[in-house]
Design an enzyme around this catalytic site. Structure first.
Site, PDB file in Angstrom:
ATOM      1  N   ASN A   9     -36.630 -86.751 -23.107  1.00  0.00           N
ATOM      2  CA  ASN A   9     -36.681 -85.591 -24.002  1.00  0.00           C
ATOM      3  C   ASN A   9     -36.862 -86.123 -25.419  1.00  0.00           C
ATOM      4  OD1 ASN A   9     -36.251 -83.348 -25.588  1.00  0.00           O
ATOM      5  ND2 ASN A   9     -34.083 -83.128 -25.062  1.00  0.00           N
ATOM      6  N   TRP A  10     -38.031 -85.904 -25.971  1.00  0.00           N
ATOM      7  CA  TRP A  10     -38.339 -86.480 -27.288  1.00  0.00           C
ATOM      8  C   TRP A  10     -37.800 -85.668 -28.455  1.00  0.00           C
ATOM      9  CZ3 TRP A  10     -44.079 -88.555 -26.943  1.00  0.00           C
ATOM     10  CH2 TRP A  10     -44.076 -89.668 -26.081  1.00  0.00           C
ATOM     11  N   LYS A  11     -37.300 -84.480 -28.181  1.00  0.00           N
ATOM     12  CA  LYS A  11     -36.765 -83.614 -29.257  1.00  0.00           C
ATOM     13  C   LYS A  11     -37.819 -83.473 -30.365  1.00  0.00           C
ATOM     14  CE  LYS A  11     -32.282 -85.090 -27.693  1.00  0.00           C
ATOM     15  NZ  LYS A  11     -30.887 -85.362 -27.949  1.00  0.00           N
ATOM     16  N   HIS A  93     -30.651 -76.710 -23.369  1.00  0.00           N
ATOM     17  CA  HIS A  93     -30.174 -77.956 -23.995  1.00  0.00           C
ATOM     18  C   HIS A  93     -29.063 -77.644 -25.004  1.00  0.00           C
ATOM     19  CE1 HIS A  93     -30.064 -81.694 -26.237  1.00  0.00           C
ATOM     20  NE2 HIS A  93     -30.638 -82.261 -25.198  1.00  0.00           N
ATOM     21  N   GLU A  95     -28.483 -78.719 -27.852  1.00  0.00           N
ATOM     22  CA  GLU A  95     -28.953 -78.515 -29.240  1.00  0.00           C
ATOM     23  C   GLU A  95     -29.494 -77.099 -29.414  1.00  0.00           C
ATOM     24  OE1 GLU A  95     -31.433 -82.018 -29.302  1.00  0.00           O
ATOM     25  OE2 GLU A  95     -29.616 -83.236 -29.205  1.00  0.00           O
ATOM     26  N   GLU A 166     -25.196 -83.058 -19.475  1.00  0.00           N
ATOM     27  CA  GLU A 166     -25.226 -83.793 -20.733  1.00  0.00           C
ATOM     28  C   GLU A 166     -23.970 -83.473 -21.543  1.00  0.00           C
ATOM     29  OE1 GLU A 166     -29.602 -84.843 -21.785  1.00  0.00           O
ATOM     30  OE2 GLU A 166     -29.105 -82.951 -22.724  1.00  0.00           O
ATOM     31  N   GLY A 172     -26.752 -88.758 -28.420  1.00  0.00           N
ATOM     32  CA  GLY A 172     -27.147 -89.351 -29.695  1.00  0.00           C
ATOM     33  C   GLY A 172     -26.024 -90.089 -30.410  1.00  0.00           C
ATOM     34  N   SER A 212     -26.916 -90.754 -24.356  1.00  0.00           N
ATOM     35  CA  SER A 212     -26.937 -92.182 -24.694  1.00  0.00           C
ATOM     36  C   SER A 212     -27.257 -93.082 -23.498  1.00  0.00           C
ATOM     37  CB  SER A 212     -25.620 -92.597 -25.363  1.00  0.00           C
ATOM     38  OG  SER A 212     -25.446 -91.888 -26.582  1.00  0.00           O
ATOM     39  N   GLY A 233     -32.803 -89.230 -24.329  1.00  0.00           N
ATOM     40  CA  GLY A 233     -33.330 -88.888 -25.652  1.00  0.00           C
ATOM     41  C   GLY A 233     -33.881 -90.122 -26.323  1.00  0.00           C
ATOM     42  N   GLY A 234     -33.105 -90.703 -27.230  1.00  0.00           N
ATOM     43  CA  GLY A 234     -33.533 -91.827 -28.073  1.00  0.00           C
ATOM     44  C   GLY A 234     -34.266 -92.944 -27.353  1.00  0.00           C
TER      45      GLY A 234
HETATM   46  P1  13P Z   1     -29.713 -89.354 -26.253  1.00  0.00           P
HETATM   47  O1  13P Z   1     -30.226 -90.141 -25.069  1.00  0.00           O
HETATM   48  O2  13P Z   1     -30.439 -89.695 -27.517  1.00  0.00           O
HETATM   49  O3  13P Z   1     -28.230 -89.425 -26.367  1.00  0.00           O
HETATM   50  O4  13P Z   1     -30.076 -87.799 -25.964  1.00  0.00           O
HETATM   51  C1  13P Z   1     -29.751 -87.237 -24.750  1.00  0.00           C
HETATM   52  C2  13P Z   1     -30.364 -85.897 -24.658  1.00  0.00           C
HETATM   53  O5  13P Z   1     -29.958 -84.971 -25.339  1.00  0.00           O
HETATM   54  C3  13P Z   1     -31.487 -85.715 -23.730  1.00  0.00           C
HETATM   55  O6  13P Z   1     -31.793 -84.373 -23.542  1.00  0.00           O
END
Ligand code: 13P
Length: 250
Positions: A9-11, A93, A95, A166, A172, A212, A233-234
Site C-alpha cells: 500500500n503506497w499511500k 484502512h 488512515e 493492521e 508507520g 511495520s 506500507g513503507g
Molecule cells: P507500514 O508498513 O508503513 O507500517 O504501513 C502499514 C500499512 O498501513 C499498510 O496498509
C-alpha cells in the site's frame, strides 16, 4: 485453500512515472516467484499507467466511493477502477477511518459496492494503542469485522474478500506486532468468521498482517499458521525490499 499474498500500500507516495518504474522493476524481480500473489496499490493518479506494466503484479486502488457516478467532487467510482483494469481495492484502512471519518457503516457500503462491481476488497481492521492497553483489542476487531461485513454473503466472502489486520499502533511506527501478538488476533478473526459464516469461509479467507512489516521481520510473521502474508506500507516503496518480503511469503 487460501492464498498467500504480499500487498504493498503506497499511500500518498510516488508520482506516476516513479510508480511505473518501481512496478516494472518489481515485476522483473519476482518473475520466478510462484505461489504468492503480489499486489501493489499505487495512488489513483498512477493506476492507468501502472496496470499496463504490471505483468504478474495485481493492481489495487487505495479507496473508492460506493456510487457508480454523480456529484461527489474528488471521488473515484468502482466502474472507473474496473474500466482501468484494477482488480483490488483497499477499504477501511485505519488512515481513512482516522483522518476521513470513515465508519463501519460507510465501509460496509463500499465493500458491498466493490463486490457488486467485481472488485476484490482488501478490508482493513485493527485496534488503536489505547484499545490494546485497555484489553479491548478483540472487541474493536470484532466491531470492525461485523460492521464491515454486514450483509456480505458466504459466496462473496469466498470469492472476493481479503482481510487485513493492521494494529494502528504498529503502522508507520517501526513497532511491529510480535508474530505471537499478530497470530493471536488472526486466530481470533478466523474464529469470528467461523461463527459468522462457517469453517469453510474461515479456512479460505486470506488474512494479511500489516504494520511495520519489513524484509527482516516478515519471515517470522508469515510463518505463523493464521498469517497469510502482509499488507506493507513503507517497505513496499522500494522494489528490492518488497521483493524480499514477497519471497518470505513463499
Ligand atoms: P507500514 O508498513 O508503513 O507500517 O504501513 C502499514 C500499512 O498501513 C499498510 O496498509
Amino acid at each position: 485453500m487460501r492464498k498467500m499474498i504480499a500487498a504493498g500500500n503506497w499511500k500518498m507516495n510516488k508520482t506516476n512515472s516513479e510508480a511505473v518504474e518501481i512496478v516494472s522493476k518489481l515485476n522483473e524481480l519476482i518473475a520466478d516467484v510462484k505461489g504468492v500473489e503480489v499486489i501493489i496499490a499505487p495512488p489513483f493518479t498512477a493506476l492507468s499507467d501502472v496496470v499496463k506494466v504490471a505483468g504478474k503484479v495485481k493492481i489495487a486502488a487505495q479507496n473508492m466511493h460506493w456510487e457508480e457516478k454523480g456529484a461527489f467532487t474528488g471521488e473515484i467510482s468502482p466502474i472507473m477502477l474496473k474500466n482501468l483494469g484494477v482488480e483490488y481495492v483497499i477499504l477501511g484502512h485505519s488512515e481513512r477511518r482516522a483522518y476521513f471519518g470513515e465508519t463501519n457503516e460507510l465501509i460496509n457500503k463500499k465493500i458491498k459496492s466493490a463486490l457488486a462491481h467485481d472488485l476484490k476488497a482488501i478490508f482493513c481492521v485493527g485496534e488503536k494503542l489505547e484499545d490494546r492497553e485497555r484489553g479491548n483489542t478483540e472487541n474493536v476487531v470484532e466491531d470492525h469485522i461485523k460492521g464491515g461485513l454486514e450483509g456480505i454473503t458466504k459466496e462473496e466472502m469466498m470469492a472476493n474478500v481479503i482481510i487485513g489486520y493492521e494494529p494502528v499502533w504498529a503502522i508507520g511506527t517501526g513497532k511491529t506486532a510480535t508474530p505471537e501478538q499478530a497470530e493471536e488476533v488472526h486466530a481470533f478473526v478466523r474464529k469470528l468468521l467461523t461463527e459468522m459464516y462457517d469453517a469453510e469461509v474461515a479456512g479460505n479467507t486470506t488474512i494479511l498482517y500489516g504494520g511495520s512489516v519489513k524484509p527482516a521481520n516478515s519471515k517470522a510473521l508469515f510463518s505463523k499458521e493464521n498469517i497469510d502474508g502482509g499488507l506493507v506500507g513503507g517497505a513496499s516503496l522500494k522494489a528490492d525490499d518488497f521483493s524480499i518480503i514477497v519471497r518470505n511469503a513463499l
